[in-house]
Design a protein around this motif. Structure first.
Motif, PDB file in Angstrom:
ATOM      1  N   PRO A 129       0.786  -1.186  -0.147  1.00 12.71           N
ATOM      2  CA  PRO A 129       0.147  -0.043  -0.060  1.00 12.71           C
ATOM      3  C   PRO A 129       0.804   1.033   0.172  1.00 12.71           C
ATOM      4  N   ILE A 130       0.264   2.388  -0.296  1.00 17.53           N
ATOM      5  CA  ILE A 130       1.068   3.612  -0.374  1.00 17.53           C
ATOM      6  C   ILE A 130       1.479   3.882   0.968  1.00 17.53           C
ATOM      7  N   GLY A 131       2.803   4.210   1.168  1.00 20.17           N
ATOM      8  CA  GLY A 131       3.697   4.572   2.132  1.00 20.17           C
ATOM      9  C   GLY A 131       4.354   3.511   2.932  1.00 20.17           C
ATOM     10  N   VAL A 132       4.137   2.415   2.309  1.00 21.17           N
ATOM     11  CA  VAL A 132       4.728   1.161   3.032  1.00 21.17           C
ATOM     12  C   VAL A 132       5.611   0.202   2.066  1.00 21.17           C
ATOM     13  N   SER A 133       6.489  -0.232   2.692  1.00 21.62           N
ATOM     14  CA  SER A 133       7.636  -1.004   1.942  1.00 21.62           C
ATOM     15  C   SER A 133       8.100  -1.992   2.851  1.00 21.62           C
ATOM     16  N   LYS A 139      13.244  -7.694   8.530  1.00 22.26           N
ATOM     17  CA  LYS A 139      11.864  -8.468   8.491  1.00 22.26           C
ATOM     18  C   LYS A 139      10.675  -7.716   8.875  1.00 22.26           C
ATOM     19  N   LYS A 140      10.587  -6.515   8.713  1.00 21.28           N
ATOM     20  CA  LYS A 140       9.625  -5.355   8.900  1.00 21.28           C
ATOM     21  C   LYS A 140       8.999  -4.588   7.985  1.00 21.28           C
ATOM     22  N   PHE A 141       7.938  -4.064   8.190  1.00 18.63           N
ATOM     23  CA  PHE A 141       7.367  -3.267   7.217  1.00 18.63           C
ATOM     24  C   PHE A 141       7.482  -1.933   7.492  1.00 18.63           C
ATOM     25  N   HIS A 142       8.309  -0.973   6.648  1.00 22.02           N
ATOM     26  CA  HIS A 142       8.536   0.373   6.926  1.00 22.02           C
ATOM     27  C   HIS A 142       7.448   1.261   6.604  1.00 22.02           C
ATOM     28  N   SER A 143       7.391   2.472   7.261  1.00 23.15           N
ATOM     29  CA  SER A 143       6.434   3.457   6.765  1.00 23.15           C
ATOM     30  C   SER A 143       7.077   4.504   6.603  1.00 23.15           C
ATOM     31  N   CYS A 144       6.775   5.288   5.462  1.00 23.10           N
ATOM     32  CA  CYS A 144       7.463   6.762   5.400  1.00 23.10           C
ATOM     33  C   CYS A 144       6.613   7.568   4.325  1.00 23.10           C
ATOM     34  N   CYS A 145       6.759   8.920   4.602  1.00 24.06           N
ATOM     35  CA  CYS A 145       5.793   9.791   3.909  1.00 24.06           C
ATOM     36  C   CYS A 145       6.682  11.018   3.776  1.00 24.06           C
ATOM     37  N   SER A 146       6.415  11.549   2.547  1.00 23.43           N
ATOM     38  CA  SER A 146       6.951  12.961   2.241  1.00 23.43           C
ATOM     39  C   SER A 146       6.415  14.034   3.253  1.00 23.43           C
ATOM     40  N   ASP A 147       7.248  15.020   3.499  1.00 22.87           N
ATOM     41  CA  ASP A 147       6.676  15.765   4.823  1.00 22.87           C
ATOM     42  C   ASP A 147       6.310  17.035   4.100  1.00 22.87           C
ATOM     43  N   GLY A 148       6.292  16.993   2.767  1.00 21.08           N
ATOM     44  CA  GLY A 148       5.465  18.171   2.053  1.00 21.08           C
ATOM     45  C   GLY A 148       6.381  19.388   1.916  1.00 21.08           C
ATOM     46  N   ALA A 149       7.558  19.080   2.166  1.00 16.76           N
ATOM     47  CA  ALA A 149       8.673  19.984   1.842  1.00 16.76           C
ATOM     48  C   ALA A 149       9.892  19.573   1.029  1.00 16.76           C
ATOM     49  N   GLN A 162      -0.750  -3.627   7.649  1.00 13.44           N
ATOM     50  CA  GLN A 162      -1.702  -2.695   8.358  1.00 13.44           C
ATOM     51  C   GLN A 162      -1.354  -1.714   9.173  1.00 13.44           C
ATOM     52  N   GLU A 163      -0.484  -1.997  10.170  1.00 11.83           N
ATOM     53  CA  GLU A 163       0.481  -1.282  10.969  1.00 11.83           C
ATOM     54  C   GLU A 163       1.045  -0.088  10.665  1.00 11.83           C
ATOM     55  N   ALA A 164       1.789  -0.613   9.339  1.00 16.83           N
ATOM     56  CA  ALA A 164       2.714   0.514   8.863  1.00 16.83           C
ATOM     57  C   ALA A 164       1.931   1.581   7.945  1.00 16.83           C
ATOM     58  N   PHE A 165       0.740   0.942   7.292  1.00 16.84           N
ATOM     59  CA  PHE A 165      -0.007   1.764   6.411  1.00 16.84           C
ATOM     60  C   PHE A 165      -1.029   2.826   7.491  1.00 16.84           C
ATOM     61  N   LEU A 166      -1.318   2.471   8.569  1.00 11.99           N
ATOM     62  CA  LEU A 166      -2.043   3.087   9.451  1.00 11.99           C
ATOM     63  C   LEU A 166      -1.077   4.201  10.022  1.00 11.99           C
ATOM     64  N   ALA A 167      -0.084   4.243  10.135  1.00 11.35           N
ATOM     65  CA  ALA A 167       1.019   5.222  10.650  1.00 11.35           C
ATOM     66  C   ALA A 167       1.244   6.101   9.547  1.00 11.35           C
TER      67      ALA A 167
END
Length: 204
Positions: A129-133, A139-149, A162-167
């Motif tokens: 899903p978007i934001g998840v890798s 052995k973990k799902f990482h969550s990352c997002c552009s900060d708008g800058a 699911q936890e990574a996407f929720l973050a």
């Protein structure tokens, strides 16, 4: 003659009735640049190079340069510039998520920052899903997002997708609301309300 000019379609679909200038002092005016770029996105020539625009259309009114020019003058934000002096952009899918139809009822002007904030890079996402890798080393799902800058913010490592996407969802929705509040007094009220109520879905 005027009839001959009108019969020559712009980008194969638009009509310039020559009521308003396309350029001034040898420089194309903003209205004409926006209009021809919009028309281009509604052509197969554009779709070949930029597949995300496949199926994009515009209203019959927007095919007229006269109508489009006059419509622009009435729109909130049309004459605005962002913090670095760039004019606001014509946006077709803020009011209606996923919309591919340019029209007088679906388009608004917004700063580049808002436009980029809602851009979805499907070609670079992969299977998650978007934001998840998925990181094989941890052995973990990482969550990352552009900060708008222009920078990516790491939101953490999680045991489940699911936890990574929720973050990602919580951070992104809060960021969108923050930016909406920043531009509240300059935005079309419809765009502001849409951003305040914006929901990030796992299928985005």
């Amino acid at each position: 003659c005027l009839r001959g000019v009108m019969n020559k379609l712009v980008r194969g679909i638009g009509i310039n009735e020559n009521k308003y200038l396309a350029e001034k002092d040898g420089i194309l005016v903003k209205e004409h640049i926006l209009w021809t770029n919009m028309l281009h996105r509604c052509t197969e020539k554009c779709w070949v190079k930029y597949p995300t625009y496949i199926g994009t259309t515009c209203s019959e009114n927007f095919k007229s340069y006269t109508f489009f020019y006059e419509w622009c003058q009435k729109q909130v934000g049309f004459g605005n510039r962002d913090e670095v002096g760039r004019g606001w952009q014509l946006d077709k899918d803020i009011l209606i998520k996923g919309n591919k139809h340019y029209s007088e009822d679906t388009c608004v002007f917004v700063p580049s920052k808002i436009n980029k904030l809602l851009t979805k890079r499907h070609n670079f996402r992969g299977e998650w899903p978007i934001g998840v890798s998925w990181h094989e080393s941890s052995k973990k799902f990482h969550s990352c997002c552009s900060d708008g800058a222009g920078k990516n913010k790491r939101l953490g490592c999680f045991n489940t997708m699911q936890e990574a996407f929720l973050a990602y969802k919580v951070f992104k929705e809060a960021l969108i609301k923050e930016v909406a509040e920043k531009y509240k007094l300059q935005l079309d009220p419809r765009a502001y309300q849409t951003l305040i109520n914006y929901e990030v879905n796992i299928n985005d």
